[in-house]
Design an enzyme around this catalytic site. Sequence first.
Site, short mmCIF file in Angstrom:
data_model
loop_
_atom_site.label_atom_id
_atom_site.label_comp_id
_atom_site.label_asym_id
_atom_site.label_seq_id
_atom_site.Cartn_x
_atom_site.Cartn_y
_atom_site.Cartn_z
N TYR A 163 13.82 11.81 77.97
CA TYR A 163 12.70 11.08 77.38
C TYR A 163 11.45 11.96 77.24
CZ TYR A 163 9.14 7.52 76.60
OH TYR A 163 8.09 6.78 76.09
N LYS A 167 9.48 13.18 73.71
CA LYS A 167 8.12 12.80 73.30
C LYS A 167 7.24 14.05 73.12
CE LYS A 167 8.50 8.35 72.87
NZ LYS A 167 8.28 7.67 71.58
P1 NAP Z 1 10.59 -1.67 73.93
O1 NAP Z 1 9.95 -2.96 74.30
O2 NAP Z 1 11.91 -1.31 74.52
O3 NAP Z 1 10.65 -1.61 72.34
C1 NAP Z 1 11.30 -0.55 71.68
C2 NAP Z 1 11.53 -0.95 70.26
O4 NAP Z 1 12.19 0.14 69.59
C3 NAP Z 1 12.45 -2.18 70.14
O5 NAP Z 1 12.03 -2.96 69.06
C4 NAP Z 1 13.80 -1.53 69.84
O6 NAP Z 1 14.70 -2.38 69.14
C5 NAP Z 1 13.33 -0.40 68.95
N1 NAP Z 1 14.38 0.59 68.72
C6 NAP Z 1 15.07 1.32 69.61
N2 NAP Z 1 15.97 2.08 68.98
C7 NAP Z 1 15.85 1.81 67.65
C8 NAP Z 1 16.51 2.26 66.49
N3 NAP Z 1 17.52 3.15 66.54
N4 NAP Z 1 16.10 1.78 65.28
C9 NAP Z 1 15.10 0.89 65.21
N5 NAP Z 1 14.46 0.39 66.27
C10 NAP Z 1 14.84 0.86 67.48
O7 NAP Z 1 9.64 -0.43 74.31
P2 NAP Z 1 8.07 -0.18 74.12
O8 NAP Z 1 7.55 0.17 75.46
O9 NAP Z 1 7.41 -1.26 73.34
O10 NAP Z 1 8.12 1.19 73.29
C11 NAP Z 1 7.51 1.36 72.03
C12 NAP Z 1 7.12 2.83 71.89
O11 NAP Z 1 6.11 3.15 72.84
C13 NAP Z 1 8.28 3.79 72.17
O12 NAP Z 1 8.25 4.86 71.24
C14 NAP Z 1 7.97 4.31 73.55
O13 NAP Z 1 8.53 5.57 73.82
C15 NAP Z 1 6.45 4.34 73.51
N6 NAP Z 1 5.80 4.37 74.82
C16 NAP Z 1 5.94 3.32 75.66
C17 NAP Z 1 5.29 3.37 76.90
C18 NAP Z 1 5.38 2.22 77.88
O14 NAP Z 1 4.83 2.34 78.99
N7 NAP Z 1 6.04 1.12 77.54
C19 NAP Z 1 4.51 4.48 77.26
C20 NAP Z 1 4.41 5.53 76.35
C21 NAP Z 1 5.04 5.47 75.13
P3 NAP Z 1 15.82 -3.28 69.89
O15 NAP Z 1 15.12 -4.55 70.32
O16 NAP Z 1 16.83 -3.49 68.85
O17 NAP Z 1 16.31 -2.47 71.07
#
Ligand code: NAP
Length: 240
Positions: A163, A167
């Site tokens: 991961y 990033k």
């Molecule tokens: P999340 O709730 O798991 O949401 C991830 C989203 O990405 C879901 O809608 C998922 O769809 C979708 N996804 C995954 N693989 C995909 C694919 N092949 N095609 C299309 N959609 C896909 O996670 P989140 O925390 O909101 O993450 C959103 C972004 O923020 C990510 O890029 C993550 O790395 C970044 N981020 C998050 C955090 C944190 O603390 N949460 C911190 C830094 C960065 P499904 O529902 O179908 O799985």
Amino acid sequence: MNEITLVTGANKGIGREIAAQLAALGHTVVIGARSAGAGKQAAEELGVESVVLDVTDPVSAAAAAGTLEARYGRLDVLVNNAGISRPPGSDLAHQRPGSADLGVLRAIFETNVFGVVTVTNTLLPLLRRSAAPRIVNVSSSAASLARNADPELAAQLPISAGYTPSKTALTSLTLQYARELRDEGILVNAVCPGYCATDLNGHSGHRTPAQGAVAAVRMATIPADGPTGTFVDDEGPVPW
Ligand code: NAP
């Protein structure tokens, strides 16, 4: 002017909140979701549109671009938010560098890095039709090389060959796109949402998805003469 905005992976989590906040600002928001049902449901709840989009699938990306072209003829904002921390069935142990499962690492890069290239390149022709095109890549300050190189700061971060480097690559890729597209006026920036409680981390984050959406919304709404090639969170620049 009405802004046409696509947020990938927006059926839940931070992406859904980015979609909600941009819709509240008057954008015509399209939720990208790999599950048609999940995308449709989220879109109905938010009063926005949806399109099926699996970022790892070039055929799916081309179909989504075709739908956007038919509906709107252009795209003003692309938020590359879709991301995974691990493929289903794997755990963080599979990402320790010395014992990493290469299949796990490849799956993570496929979504978090190559998926962004697939979607961005497929949508560039539509972005080029915008008067003020913007691309926002949702990265992570946990992938900051400066933070990982500082023993004190790195102590708060997990050791991850999957991961985290994915990033870091996304942040680097953001700069390369920004450099290439600067002369065309396409603004490309990376943002960090902070540590938010979502499915990605088993809801261990201390921030809400709504708080996590703020930086992406800010960079999605910069003016045509706004910054490009930056990496920011709510509080300002994130060290590379
Ligand atoms: P999340 O709730 O798991 O949401 C991830 C989203 O990405 C879901 O809608 C998922 O769809 C979708 N996804 C995954 N693989 C995909 C694919 N092949 N095609 C299309 N959609 C896909 O996670 P989140 O925390 O909101 O993450 C959103 C972004 O923020 C990510 O890029 C993550 O790395 C970044 N981020 C998050 C955090 C944190 O603390 N949460 C911190 C830094 C960065 P499904 O529902 O179908 O799985």
